[in-house]
Design a protein around this motif. Sequence first.
Motif, mmCIF file in Angstrom:
data_model
loop_
_atom_site.group_PDB
_atom_site.id
_atom_site.type_symbol
_atom_site.label_atom_id
_atom_site.label_comp_id
_atom_site.label_asym_id
_atom_site.label_seq_id
_atom_site.Cartn_x
_atom_site.Cartn_y
_atom_site.Cartn_z
ATOM 1 N N HIS A 1 0.798 4.265 -2.740
ATOM 2 C CA HIS A 1 0.623 5.661 -2.304
ATOM 3 C C HIS A 1 1.747 6.537 -2.847
ATOM 4 C CE1 HIS A 1 -0.456 9.014 0.309
ATOM 5 N NE2 HIS A 1 0.807 9.072 0.694
ATOM 6 N N GLU B 1 0.824 -1.203 0.000
ATOM 7 C CA GLU B 1 0.000 0.000 0.000
ATOM 8 C C GLU B 1 0.864 1.262 0.000
ATOM 9 O OE1 GLU B 1 -3.357 0.290 -0.306
ATOM 10 O OE2 GLU B 1 -3.210 -1.853 -0.766
ATOM 11 N N GLN B 2 1.998 1.193 0.697
ATOM 12 C CA GLN B 2 2.891 2.357 0.742
ATOM 13 C C GLN B 2 3.435 2.681 -0.639
ATOM 14 O OE1 GLN B 2 6.559 1.867 2.936
ATOM 15 N NE2 GLN B 2 6.756 4.054 3.314
#
Length: 499
Positions: free
Chosen positions: A69, A65-66
């Motif tokens: 992002h 997810e990082q």
Amino acid sequence: MSTHVPISSRPSRIAWIVPSLIEGSGGHRTIFQNIQALIDAGHECHVFVETPGNREFAPGTPEHEQVLHQMRGYFGFACPNVHLGWHVKGQFDLVFATAWYTARFVAGLPIRRKAYFVQDFEALFMPMGDGYLIAENSFRLGLTPLTIGRWLTSKMRRDFDSYGTFFEFCADGRVYRPIGKQRERAVCVICQPEKPRRCPVLSVETMGIIKHHRPDVKVYLYGSREKPNTWFEHTNLGLVNVEQCNELYNTCQVGLCISSSNPSRIPFEMMAAGLPVVDIHRDNNLYDMPEGGVLLADQRPEAIARAIMSLLDDPAKRDAMSKFGVEYMKLRTLERGFAQFVAGVELVLADRAGEFREMNRVLAPMYRQTPVRMLPPKPGDVTPEELAAAADMEQAMRRRLEAEHELAFIDGSRSWRAVQAFKRTAVYRALAHLRFGEGWDHVDPSEDPLARLGRIKNSRSYKLIQQSKSTGVYRWYARRRYGPEFVPPQSTNPPANPR
């Protein structure tokens, strides 16, 4: 991000092997823009992002997810098929390498069609030696090169017998354009001390000469958080956004952007804004720089200064170059570059890469003028103060290179790599977050090498490593591993090379 390219009649599955993300990286931005062009054309692209130790993280994990992002935040790019780690599974019609150290990995994959997205001749980023030759060898692996600009395609053919195609240097005409502003008697200079290929010392020396002969000329430096060593009056704008760049290009009468490897996009954006450009006359600039909008000079600072001053003193020539640049870049929109790239990829997918040979036969330099050369120096042209300032700048650059060399030695050592691997563990990260707060692991990619070296040497990790190497246990282990003549190093400085 939309690229407005035609839909392909033969959609394919394409894998991309991409280095770990760096905030603000122009190279990553260009990669993702062209991946988006393929997606817009109907192709299914899978992006495999480098991770520490090539660890694989499944979708939905915090690490995955990082990265998603960061892709959106840093580059405005979103893709449904992002994978962490270079674990290429399933069937693909084509796979792309995107940096020199990804090429060997791609060459070993069981995928029939293999290509190389080449943005620069990366061997030039390193001193002659192992690093240079290994990076150069990435072009000897049989991958089909698709390059930004004509020079790299020509170099692939001439030096490596590797035939590929190119897409042109383009500019966003919605951003870079004339705005009808009254121009100052000023020169804007891209000055990035952290990028040796942009020749910051040469740029500063050039502007020092101009300020000596034309003290009324304003000098604007921009493009970096780092401040170069200067001895003349100037304005340092630091990092500026694209709209501010266009404002600057409409403010000045001449722009200087030195490219010692593949050209930057900046001269083309300057031309789109109507700004006459000066660069150096070397092979890397002859294939992509048009004579009507760019003036190329011999690489001596005196010659570059002479080229700039000749334009400052000739309004008619500046006006002609300005008009040419605007018209030349009107045709070279971002969409045109994306379409050229997609067309090249689809020739590879159709097993028609052999057609690149015919195109390469007619690829020739577009800049044929002789370079602007320096005039013989006159008594008093260089003052003692300027000589002293130039010597100080040279010394500062030497210290910077020594710091970069020592940092490379530290980063490559087993003990330092082991400490960094430990810091990536979940337990350590959780404890560090509690103790140091959000952003404890943030690293500024533009940090000065001398500052980074000082920070590392003052860190507990570094001091612990040095202390451990002075213990009897380490000495015993090292002599067993490396031989009885082993002497523990007093610091991490590598030994001097014997002459």
